[in-house]
Design an enzyme around this catalytic site. Structure first.
Site, PDB file in Angstrom:
ATOM      1  N   ILE A  89      21.005   8.854  -7.673  1.00 60.47           N
ATOM      2  CA  ILE A  89      20.516   9.589  -8.841  1.00 60.47           C
ATOM      3  C   ILE A  89      21.625   9.932  -9.825  1.00 60.47           C
ATOM      4  CG2 ILE A  89      18.557  10.594  -7.621  1.00 60.47           C
ATOM      5  CD1 ILE A  89      20.208  13.119  -7.218  1.00 60.47           C
ATOM      6  N   GLY A  90      22.876   9.667  -9.486  1.00 56.90           N
ATOM      7  CA  GLY A  90      23.960   9.998 -10.407  1.00 56.90           C
ATOM      8  C   GLY A  90      25.294   9.463  -9.942  1.00 56.90           C
ATOM      9  N   GLY A 150      31.806  12.057  -7.916  1.00 61.37           N
ATOM     10  CA  GLY A 150      31.261  11.261  -6.823  1.00 61.37           C
ATOM     11  C   GLY A 150      29.874  10.742  -7.144  1.00 61.37           C
ATOM     12  N   CYS A 151      29.373   9.908  -6.225  1.00 59.09           N
ATOM     13  CA  CYS A 151      28.021   9.360  -6.345  1.00 59.09           C
ATOM     14  C   CYS A 151      27.049  10.298  -5.623  1.00 59.09           C
ATOM     15  CB  CYS A 151      27.936   7.965  -5.733  1.00 59.09           C
ATOM     16  SG  CYS A 151      28.955   6.748  -6.588  1.00 59.09           S
ATOM     17  N   VAL A 152      25.933  10.575  -6.261  1.00 62.27           N
ATOM     18  CA  VAL A 152      24.958  11.511  -5.708  1.00 62.27           C
ATOM     19  C   VAL A 152      23.688  10.744  -5.346  1.00 62.27           C
ATOM     20  CG1 VAL A 152      23.661  13.630  -6.090  1.00 62.27           C
ATOM     21  CG2 VAL A 152      25.902  13.340  -7.149  1.00 62.27           C
ATOM     22  N   LYS A 166      26.295  14.050  -1.891  1.00 67.90           N
ATOM     23  CA  LYS A 166      27.341  13.563  -2.804  1.00 67.90           C
ATOM     24  C   LYS A 166      28.480  12.938  -2.006  1.00 67.90           C
ATOM     25  CE  LYS A 166      29.988  16.495  -5.093  1.00 67.90           C
ATOM     26  NZ  LYS A 166      30.405  17.459  -6.119  1.00 67.90           N
ATOM     27  N   ASP A 209      34.862  23.609 -15.778  1.00 65.07           N
ATOM     28  CA  ASP A 209      34.204  22.407 -16.314  1.00 65.07           C
ATOM     29  C   ASP A 209      32.741  22.723 -16.589  1.00 65.07           C
ATOM     30  OD1 ASP A 209      33.853  19.840 -17.208  1.00 65.07           O
ATOM     31  OD2 ASP A 209      33.660  18.958 -15.204  1.00 65.07           O
TER      32      ASP A 209
END
Length: 536
Positions: free
Chosen positions: A196-197, A202-204, A217, A308
């Site tokens: 989804i992201g 990182g990749c989720v 994640k 952030d």
């Protein structure tokens, strides 16, 4: 004279003379002589055989008739047996119905007795009510005692909350550890459809663990993973911070709660044809982000800074409740002399003094919050948004920049938010308001003022409005039915008031409070009508 003919012999009509009689006799093959020398004898024999045949046929017919009658008799006997069986069953059913009828009669008698008993108890209750109505003084004393007891219970509840917080702090080092195989099963071996992201952190993936939807994640690096775990250990739990479920050290993965509405950036842009956020929800999100930042900045001895704060790091739940994500991670990217990833998207939210001095403070988050406030107010991209809003504010054209898709945003509130956002995005930190001051302004804007002289317990803690259908939850607080159901259906299992886990999801109608509210509203209407008549 009778002459034998070959059965296979054929002849014409001319060969048959007048008076000829042709007869065929069936005989055994072994017999070569004629059995009947004359036609007369043959015909006499045939005549005799016909009489005997008739007798035989008659006898056969009688036999068939006897058999038919016998079959009918057997069928009649079977039917009679069946009827006897059905009769016996009917008798049994009649007896059973009689027994049930007697039982029903007994139950009716018992019900009558119970009804009489209830009438008697009702009469006693009415007498007791009359007695209580005549004891107003005693009732007032009991109410005061109840208030004192309620105050004591609230004090005990606050102590319990503090104790739970202390226990949580003591056990903050404990984090649930998942096996890699468990994460593989949850994501179908990290299938692309579950992804989804993909960000610099990182990749989720979306997965299901123990029938619960979660976000998994996979950190980009071991250092990112260790930093995030360290931040989560030092952090705490808060209603507006994404809940950390556990981790998998084998693959540097972290498991968070699943928030189905995605991130705030996608909601502002109406990604995937989602409906625009209403101004009510936008002001609520501003309030919730401010509340979460206050929590982070209150950490001792050193305040935790998000560093952030962008819409992509604010996730939205099913009930449009917002939660911060990826906080405390920016220090790995924002090293002196380094070029952080996604600089173009980060820069509009980055504190200008950080770019020159190189240190992050709580006022750095205030700057980022200011940009987010202006974005939610206008729906515009972040680049140069400060300049555009400031010019519109000075020329009194702010109403032209307000996002129309948010609905009829009250202009007074929009103007206050614009002013607050512009103060937060001042170039120097000394000119920016403290987060506590920001909270004071935002809280006053979001909280709907109750009706004049309205008792505080008539107000729903979630909606901040007078309740129409008050329901008591398992945390002991009473909420508007629709609001608390929406809260629970959104996947939250914690109290909206204390943030503690709810023992259960049972809601109990608070009929006494509802009656009090209705009486108050009726009295208010009557008072308003009376005042109107006087004015007329």
């Amino acid at each position: 004279m009778c002459e034998a003919l070959d059965i296979h012999h054929t002849f014409t009509v001319n060969q048959i003379e007048n008076g000829d009689i042709i007869c065929f006799q069936k005989r055994p093959k072994s017999c070569n002589q004629h059995l009947y020398p004359s036609v007369k004898l043959f015909l006499e024999h045939v005549h005799k055989l016909t009489k005997e045949g008739r007798k035989i046929c008659a006898l056969e017919e009688e036999i068939v008739e006897f058999r038919r009658l016998s079959d009918l008799n057997i069928a009649a006997n079977l039917e009679c047996t069946q009827l006897r069986h059905e009769r016996d069953n009917a008798i049994l059913q009649v007896d059973e119905f009689r027994g049930q009828n007697d039982l029903v009669r007994l139950q009716i008698e018992e019900a009558k007795k119970e009804c009489d008993q209830l009438r008697h108890e009702l009469d006693n209750a009415m007498r007791q009510i009359d007695a209580l109505l005549n004891q107003n003084t005693v009732g007032r004393i009991q109410i005061e005692e109840a208030k004192m007891e309620c105050s004591q219970l609230k004090h005990e509840r606050d102590n319990a909350v503090r104790q739970v917080d202390e226990l949580w702090d003591r056990n903050s080092q404990f984090i649930l550890e998942f096996r890699f195989t468990c994460l593989e099963q949850a994501t179908e071996h990290f299938k692309d459809l579950c992804k989804i992201g993909d960000t610099e952190y990182g990749c989720v993936y979306k997965g299901i663990i123990n029938n619960t939807t979660v976000a998994i994640k996979l950190s980009k690096s071991e250092s990112l993973f260790q930093q995030e775990v360290s931040v989560l250990r030092q952090g705490g739990r808060h209603a507006n911070i994404v809940t950390f479920v556990g981790m998998c050290s084998e693959v540097s993965a972290l498991v968070y709660e699943w928030l189905p509405k995605g991130n705030l950036e996608d909601r502002i842009l109406c990604a995937d044809d989602t409906p625009p956020l209403s101004w009510h929800i936008r002001t609520q999100i501003i309030r919730e982000v401010c509340c979460a930042l206050l929590f982070l900045h209150s950490h001792k001895p050193n305040a935790s800074v998000h560093g952030d704060l962008r819409p992509c790091n604010i996730l939205i739940g099913a009930d449009y409740r917002s939660k911060l994500y990826n906080f405390g991670m920016s220090t790995l990217f924002l090293q002196p002399g380094s070029c952080p990833p996604n600089l173009t998207s980060r820069l509009p939210y980055t504190d200008p003094e950080f770019l020159t001095i190189g240190d992050l403070t709580p006022l750095s988050d205030v700057y980022s919050l200011g940009v987010i406030i202006l974005r939610l107010l206008t729906g515009m991209p972040p680049l140069a948004i400060t300049k555009k809003v400031r010019e519109a504010f000075r020329s009194d054209n702010l109403h032209l920049l307000i996002d129309k898709s948010a609905g009829d945003w009250p202009y007074t509130q929009a103007k206050q938010l614009a002013l607050l956002g512009l103060r937060c995005v001042e170039m120097t930190r000394e000119k920016r308001p403290d987060l506590t001051e920001v909270w004071t302004v935002v809280e006053a804007l979001v909280r709907k003022p109750p009706a004049p002289s309205c008792p505080a317990h008539f107000i729903c803690p979630i909606l901040q409005e007078i309740m129409n259908d008050p329901q008591m939850a398992s945390d002991g607080f009473t909420y508007e039915a629709e609001a608390i159901r929406r809260w629970l259906d959104g996947g939250s299992n914690r109290s909206p008031m204390t943030n503690l886990a709810l023992p259960n999801r049972v809601l109990i109608p608070n009929r006494a409070l509802r009656s009090s509210i209705q009486e108050y509203l009726q009295a208010s209407v009557a008072k308003a009508v009376s005042s109107l008549n006087l004015n007329l």
